[in-house]
Design a protein around this motif. Structure first.
Motif, short mmCIF file in Angstrom:
data_model
loop_
_atom_site.label_atom_id
_atom_site.label_comp_id
_atom_site.label_asym_id
_atom_site.label_seq_id
_atom_site.Cartn_x
_atom_site.Cartn_y
_atom_site.Cartn_z
N THR A 137 -17.73 -2.90 -10.21
CA THR A 137 -16.52 -3.91 -9.75
C THR A 137 -15.77 -2.98 -8.20
O THR A 137 -15.37 -2.78 -7.50
N ARG A 138 -16.63 -1.77 -8.55
CA ARG A 138 -16.27 -0.73 -7.21
C ARG A 138 -16.63 -1.28 -6.18
O ARG A 138 -15.71 -0.85 -4.66
N VAL A 139 -17.66 -1.77 -6.17
CA VAL A 139 -18.29 -2.47 -5.00
C VAL A 139 -17.32 -3.71 -4.95
O VAL A 139 -17.66 -3.86 -3.92
N LYS A 140 -17.50 -4.49 -5.34
CA LYS A 140 -16.10 -5.76 -5.05
C LYS A 140 -14.96 -4.60 -4.13
O LYS A 140 -14.82 -6.12 -3.20
N PHE A 141 -14.15 -3.98 -4.93
CA PHE A 141 -12.91 -3.99 -4.47
C PHE A 141 -12.94 -3.00 -3.30
O PHE A 141 -12.65 -2.46 -1.96
N GLY A 142 -14.43 -1.52 -3.17
CA GLY A 142 -14.73 -1.45 -2.33
C GLY A 142 -13.76 0.65 -1.82
O GLY A 142 -12.70 0.70 -2.68
N ALA A 143 -14.36 1.02 -1.14
CA ALA A 143 -13.82 2.35 -1.36
C ALA A 143 -12.06 2.56 -0.07
O ALA A 143 -11.24 2.86 -0.73
N THR A 144 -12.07 1.29 0.52
CA THR A 144 -10.80 1.31 1.31
C THR A 144 -9.60 0.68 0.41
O THR A 144 -8.51 1.74 -0.01
N TYR A 145 -10.01 -0.11 -0.18
CA TYR A 145 -9.56 -0.31 -0.89
C TYR A 145 -8.89 0.56 -2.60
O TYR A 145 -7.38 0.94 -2.65
N ARG A 146 -9.51 1.78 -3.06
CA ARG A 146 -9.29 2.40 -3.96
C ARG A 146 -8.91 4.07 -2.97
O ARG A 146 -7.44 4.38 -3.62
N SER A 147 -8.75 4.44 -2.07
CA SER A 147 -7.90 5.19 -1.18
C SER A 147 -6.07 5.01 -1.00
O SER A 147 -5.68 5.27 -0.95
N TRP A 148 -6.31 3.14 -1.10
CA TRP A 148 -5.38 3.14 -0.48
C TRP A 148 -4.44 2.46 -1.67
O TRP A 148 -3.17 3.12 -1.67
N ASP A 200 -10.02 -7.30 8.77
CA ASP A 200 -10.27 -6.06 7.70
C ASP A 200 -8.96 -6.11 6.94
O ASP A 200 -9.10 -4.95 6.20
N ARG A 201 -8.00 -6.54 6.83
CA ARG A 201 -6.76 -6.48 6.02
C ARG A 201 -6.83 -6.30 4.42
O ARG A 201 -5.80 -5.84 3.75
N SER A 202 -7.31 -7.66 4.13
CA SER A 202 -7.91 -7.76 2.63
C SER A 202 -7.86 -6.20 2.35
O SER A 202 -7.08 -7.01 1.01
N ALA A 203 -8.77 -6.00 1.50
CA ALA A 203 -8.84 -4.78 1.20
C ALA A 203 -7.42 -3.63 1.02
O ALA A 203 -7.12 -3.68 -0.13
N ARG A 204 -7.09 -3.41 2.26
CA ARG A 204 -5.74 -2.85 1.87
C ARG A 204 -4.83 -3.63 1.49
O ARG A 204 -3.38 -3.39 0.54
N GLU A 205 -4.28 -4.48 1.10
CA GLU A 205 -3.08 -5.65 1.25
C GLU A 205 -3.01 -6.06 0.08
O GLU A 205 -2.80 -6.07 -1.21
N MET A 206 -4.62 -6.13 -0.74
CA MET A 206 -4.45 -6.00 -2.14
C MET A 206 -4.93 -4.97 -3.20
O MET A 206 -4.47 -4.77 -4.44
N ALA A 207 -4.93 -3.72 -2.62
CA ALA A 207 -4.48 -2.57 -3.01
C ALA A 207 -2.79 -2.39 -3.48
O ALA A 207 -2.24 -1.83 -4.21
N PHE A 208 -1.83 -2.97 -2.81
CA PHE A 208 -0.74 -3.28 -2.44
C PHE A 208 0.01 -3.84 -4.20
O PHE A 208 0.46 -4.29 -5.40
N ASN A 222 8.01 -1.44 -0.09
CA ASN A 222 7.21 -0.07 0.33
C ASN A 222 7.04 0.05 1.12
O ASN A 222 6.70 -0.33 2.54
N PRO A 223 7.45 1.18 1.42
CA PRO A 223 7.16 1.78 3.27
C PRO A 223 5.81 2.36 3.69
O PRO A 223 5.88 2.97 4.34
N LEU A 224 4.67 2.34 2.76
CA LEU A 224 3.29 2.08 2.99
C LEU A 224 3.08 1.13 3.94
O LEU A 224 2.15 0.84 5.25
N TYR A 225 4.31 0.19 3.14
CA TYR A 225 3.31 -1.40 3.92
C TYR A 225 3.67 -1.88 5.28
O TYR A 225 3.60 -1.91 6.31
N GLY A 226 5.21 -1.11 5.27
CA GLY A 226 6.40 -1.21 6.73
C GLY A 226 7.33 -1.02 6.67
O GLY A 226 7.91 -0.13 5.25
N LEU A 227 7.96 -1.29 7.83
CA LEU A 227 9.47 -0.41 7.51
C LEU A 227 10.29 -1.85 7.10
O LEU A 227 10.65 -2.07 8.65
#
Length: 472
Positions: A31-42, A147-155, A301-306
């Motif tokens: 699972t950690r590989v499928k979602f990745g470090a970017t996802y986890r940090s977000w 490369d947006r998907s990892a960030r988006e899926m974190a939200f 969510n203020p991290l996603y946008g204003l």
């Protein structure tokens, strides 16, 4: 740009045949590989912002400044706009939240005219996308970071986690008409995403009975998909006098407003199942989650946008309970900046963003530009328009505007305005696409027109529905 983040997004957006080929291999990855470090940090940032309004506010302001600096440096269109509004030489690293309101609100037409001059990075780094909304406005083509998907899926997963769902949990998916071009494939299992996909069109009572067998066989306890499809499934379960053997733990609703009657139908069939609802846009500009215990109320969510709420004159709505238009400045995908973008959606003010709430605008009664309407098949089935029209930009080639008109079940008239110089084959291809997407259960006819009638407020409905929808 992270190559693995690009690849993860490409898998999700790839054609079904490609996913079927790759899924068994990807399912073997941890699972950690499928979602990745970017996802986890977000996920960590989002969780921290949820608990610490000071951190949320600081991140919010830093993201706004970074976005405007990037837009000014890379986009000729935004450089001119920012210089005109703030003055040449304005220090964007010291920009305040109030300064943003000095910039103009941007409509789709303005960005459509700007074209690639609105891009802040080379076009090769972006994916082309399109949105059509709930009206017959011209298609709006825009660009998103690859490369947006990892960030988006974190939200998304942050919101889903509130009802107990996580990356290792299986789900059943109620979205899309059919799973192949013939309409004969009714279900498939995606081992890479632990997702049981079900065809929701036409989804008869017999289909629902078979789907319950599949759900029970895999012990799935979370539903995901269109509220209208899940509502229909619940209605069929009531007819069958049958529910999943394992209690349903939660439902993740997408793409449509969840109406009170739908919540009630779900409750009457499955009990008090927690629902996870969020508001988002194809342009990835804003993201809001429904407030727990307050159905229909959303916090951005203020991290996603204003997020801003403005009146007809473009001035801020400041009085609680007043309605306005949602305007967004997006931080998630910045290759094509969306700065003070008019979403076309409306809402009523609950609470203004402030330091105490971490700069989270809170609203209620969100009215999306993409209202949920239906076409009706000859056998009385409902076709959800959010899936009727493909998201791909090619669907509108040769078509400037269109509208569906229906006064008989199983038949629909497509009124369309052809693009200047368009070949008749473009309209014929449109019909062919719709027939395939509805598996031939609706007969479509074409009528070229000079203009399409507008309703109250100048808004043109995608469907001019003359049937009594209470019967279907």
């Amino acid at each position: 740009m992270n190559f693995l983040d690009v690849a993860r997004g490409a898998y999700v957006r790839s054609p079904p045949a490609v996913r079927r080929l790759l899924a068994p291999v990807l399912a073997l990855a941890p699972t950690r590989v499928k979602f990745g470090a970017t996802y986890r940090s977000w996920r960590s940032r989002i969780a921290m912002a949820a608990e610490d309004p000071v951190y949320a506010g600081q991140f919010h302001l830093a993201a706004l400044r970074a976005l405007l600096q990037k837009a000014h440096a890379g986009s000729p269109f935004y450089r001119e706009s920012i210089d005109q509004a703030l003055g040449p030489g304005f220090d964007l690293s010291r920009l305040g939240l109030a300064d943003l309101r000095r910039l103009p609100v941007l409509s789709k037409d303005i960005l459509r005219t700007a074209g690639t001059a609105a891009l802040a990075v080379p076009i090769a780094q972006l994916d082309e996308a399109a949105g059509n909304g709930s009206s017959t406005d011209k298609p709006f083509r825009f660009y998103l970071d690859k490369d947006r998907s990892a960030r988006e899926m974190a939200f998304v997963y942050h919101v889903w986690s509130r009802i107990g769902y996580d990356e290792n949990t299986a789900r059943v998916c109620f979205r899309g008409f059919s799973l192949d071009a013939t309409g004969k494939r009714l279900h498939e299992w995606d081992p890479a995403l632990s997702e049981l996909r079900l065809s929701v069109f036409p989804m008869t009572v017999d289909d629902a009975d078979a789907y319950l067998d599949l759900i029970d066989a895999r012990g799935i306890t979370y539903f995901y998909g269109y509220p209208s499809a899940i509502e229909l499934f619940c209605r069929h379960m009531r007819v069958l006098d049958r529910v999943p053997k394992r209690p349903v733990k939660g439902m993740m609703m997408i793409s449509e407003t969840v109406h009170p009657h739908q919540r009630e139908i779900i409750r009457s069939v499955l009990g008090s199942v927690p629902l996870s609802c969020f508001y988002g846009l194809s342009e990835k500009v804003l993201f809001a989650e429904e407030t727990p215990g307050a159905p229909g109320s959303y916090a951005f969510n203020p991290l996603y946008g204003l997020a801003e709420l403005v009146d007809a004159a473009g001035e801020p709505v400041t009085e609680t309970g007043k309605e306005g238009r949602l305007v967004g400045t997006g931080f998630l995908s910045t290759g094509m900046p969306f700065i003070r973008y008019d979403t076309g959606d409306s809402a009523r003010l609950v609470e203004l963003p402030n330091e105490a709430n971490g700069q989270r605008l809170r609203v209620e009664a969100v009215m999306p530009r993409r209202n949920v309407d239906y076409l009706v098949t000859a056998d009385g089935g409902r076709v959800v328009t959010t899936h009727l029209v493909p998201d791909g930009p090619g669907f509108f080639d040769g078509i400037e505007e269109l509208q569906f008109y229906q006064d008989q079940p199983g038949e629909a008239l497509i009124r369309y305005i052809p693009t200047a110089g368009a070949a008749p084959a473009c309209a014929a291809r449109l019909v062919e696409t719709l027939v395939n997407r509805t598996n031939g259960r609706i007969r479509f006819c074409l009528k070229a027109v000079d203009r399409i009638a507008a309703g109250r407020g100048g808004k043109r409905a995608l469907i001019n529905q003359q049937l009594d929808m209470s019967r279907y």
